[in-house]
Motif scaffolding. Structure first.
Motif, PDB file in Angstrom:
ATOM      1  N   ILE A  93     -10.844 -20.255   2.388  1.00 15.63           N
ATOM      2  CA  ILE A  93     -12.026 -19.922   3.193  1.00 15.63           C
ATOM      3  C   ILE A  93     -12.728 -21.240   3.537  1.00 15.63           C
ATOM      4  N   VAL A 145      -8.792 -17.969   6.313  1.00 10.62           N
ATOM      5  CA  VAL A 145      -9.848 -17.176   6.947  1.00 10.62           C
ATOM      6  C   VAL A 145     -10.413 -17.947   8.144  1.00 10.62           C
ATOM      7  N   GLY A 193     -15.927  -9.524   4.776  1.00  7.81           N
ATOM      8  CA  GLY A 193     -15.228 -10.343   3.800  1.00  7.81           C
ATOM      9  C   GLY A 193     -15.891 -10.297   2.440  1.00  7.81           C
ATOM     10  N   PRO A 247     -17.537 -15.744   4.438  1.00  5.55           N
ATOM     11  CA  PRO A 247     -16.615 -14.628   4.682  1.00  5.55           C
ATOM     12  C   PRO A 247     -17.208 -13.528   5.557  1.00  5.55           C
ATOM     13  N   THR A 275     -15.050  -7.032   0.825  1.00  2.00           N
ATOM     14  CA  THR A 275     -13.643  -7.004   0.400  1.00  2.00           C
ATOM     15  C   THR A 275     -13.444  -7.834  -0.865  1.00  2.00           C
ATOM     16  N   TRP A 328      -9.670  -8.813   7.194  1.00  3.96           N
ATOM     17  CA  TRP A 328      -9.747  -8.809   5.742  1.00  3.96           C
ATOM     18  C   TRP A 328      -8.829  -7.796   5.087  1.00  3.96           C
TER      19      TRP A 328
END
Length: 334
Positions: free
Chosen positions: A82, A53, A91, A87, A94, A59
């Motif tokens: 990550i 990420v 993110g 995120p 998700t 995502w």
């Protein structure tokens, strides 16, 4: 489900859970992730897709990866990393949906760095940790560091004396990845058996990292020797004196407020909440410090910090780093 680090290796001998969340110290998390990937291969999961990420990460890639199984295999490892532990909104949403319904035929490994208490309370993190197997790998404290080094040396069939062990710990404190490299170097240089103190001293580099949080911790525990070493290290690394003063003064103010409150009969738990001190380890060390420090001693320390502030600003003469040491020793005294 939260799992203790000492339970991790045994758990890998069983069929892997569909979702794993590893976070904490960089070295320990990397080693744990390697062990999990090896366990996946042993269990016949040969296909792996790695997702990192970053700012350009989309995502929906995670969802597509979960649904894109190979024609030649019935299972897959999704390795989601990550590095920032941030995120974002998309993110987070998700990850919550993903945790609610982990895809069939996949094992998902999510690795994160060390997390602060706010991130641990985030909705997305609670979702993945509750749905999966979550393990936090904490960096060994200074007190536990010699035992950690001893175990690493024993794994490569080496040992050192107590004095040499303390020498290594002092030179690698705060830098576990470099500590690991120094221990591996000892295996390459000397082979199996006991390593002498002189061999250790000639081989181990000073790779310790000194930071303000270490100094604050040493101050709370009353470790005068460590305070002196940390201040010397910070000075050598060119740490800004206003930053060091802020850390010391802020710690003293916090202790003075808590000491004053408890002297007036207020419960310490309520005072912790008021001062937004939620970390259990920090609470424990503060409790110990308050048994050692009186309100007059803390008030005197605040006056000392104010005098150092005038030195930093050039209003009065004096050696700032010497005064830092005197202030630290004052707070370490019983």
């Amino acid at each position: 489900m939260n799992l203790r680090p000492d339970e991790f290796a045994h758990r890998l001998e069983k069929p892997l859970a569909p979702l794993w969340v590893l976070h904490g110290d960089e070295l320990l998390t990397l080693e744990a992730a390697d062990a999990l990937r090896a366990a996946a291969r042993r269990q016949g999961i040969d296909e792996r897709e790695t997702l990192v990420v970053d700012k350009s990460f989309r995502w929906d890639t995670l969802t597509l990866a979960a649904g894109n199984l190979s024609l030649f295999g019935s299972s897959k490892l999704i390795d989601l990393r990550i590095p920032t532990a941030k995120p974002g909104r998309d993110g987070g949403d998700t990850l919550q949906r993903y945790a609610a319904a982990p895809p069939a035929g996949t094992v998902t490994l999510i690795t994160l760095p060390a997390l602060d208490w706010q991130t641990k309370k985030a909705t997305w993190f609670k979702a993945i940790s509750d749905a999966g197997t979550a393990i936090e790998f904490e960096t060994p404290s200074r007190e536990r560091l010699p035992a950690w080094i001893t175990a690493r040396l024993a794994a490569q069939r080496q040992s050192v004396s107590a004095g040499a062990l303390e020498f290594i710990a002092n030179h690698v404190e705060g830098n576990l990845l470099a500590a690991h490299q120094e221990i591996l170097k000892l295996a390459l240089l000397y082979g199996e058996g006991e390593i002498t103190a002189s061999q250790v001293e000639s081989a181990v580099l000073n790779v310790a990292r000194y930071d303000i949080d270490m100094l604050r911790q040493a101050l709370l525990t009353g470790d005068a020797t460590r305070c002196a070493r940390l201040l010397d290290g910070l000075r050598g690394e060119g740490a800004p004196t206003p930053l060091v003063l802020w850390a010391l003064a802020n710690e003293i103010r916090t202790l003075a407020l808590l000491r004053s409150g408890t002297d007036m009969g207020q419960p310490l738990a309520a005072l912790f909440k008021t001062e937004r001190i939620f970390d259990s380890v920090r609470q424990q060390t503060i409790r110990a410090a308050l048994t050692r420090l009186t309100r007059p001693a803390l008030q005197t320390a605040l006056l000392h910090a104010a005098r150092i502030d005038r030195m930093v600003k050039g209003l009065v003469r004096g050696e700032v780093w010497d005064e830092f040491l005197h202030l630290a020793l004052r707070l370490c005294r019983r």
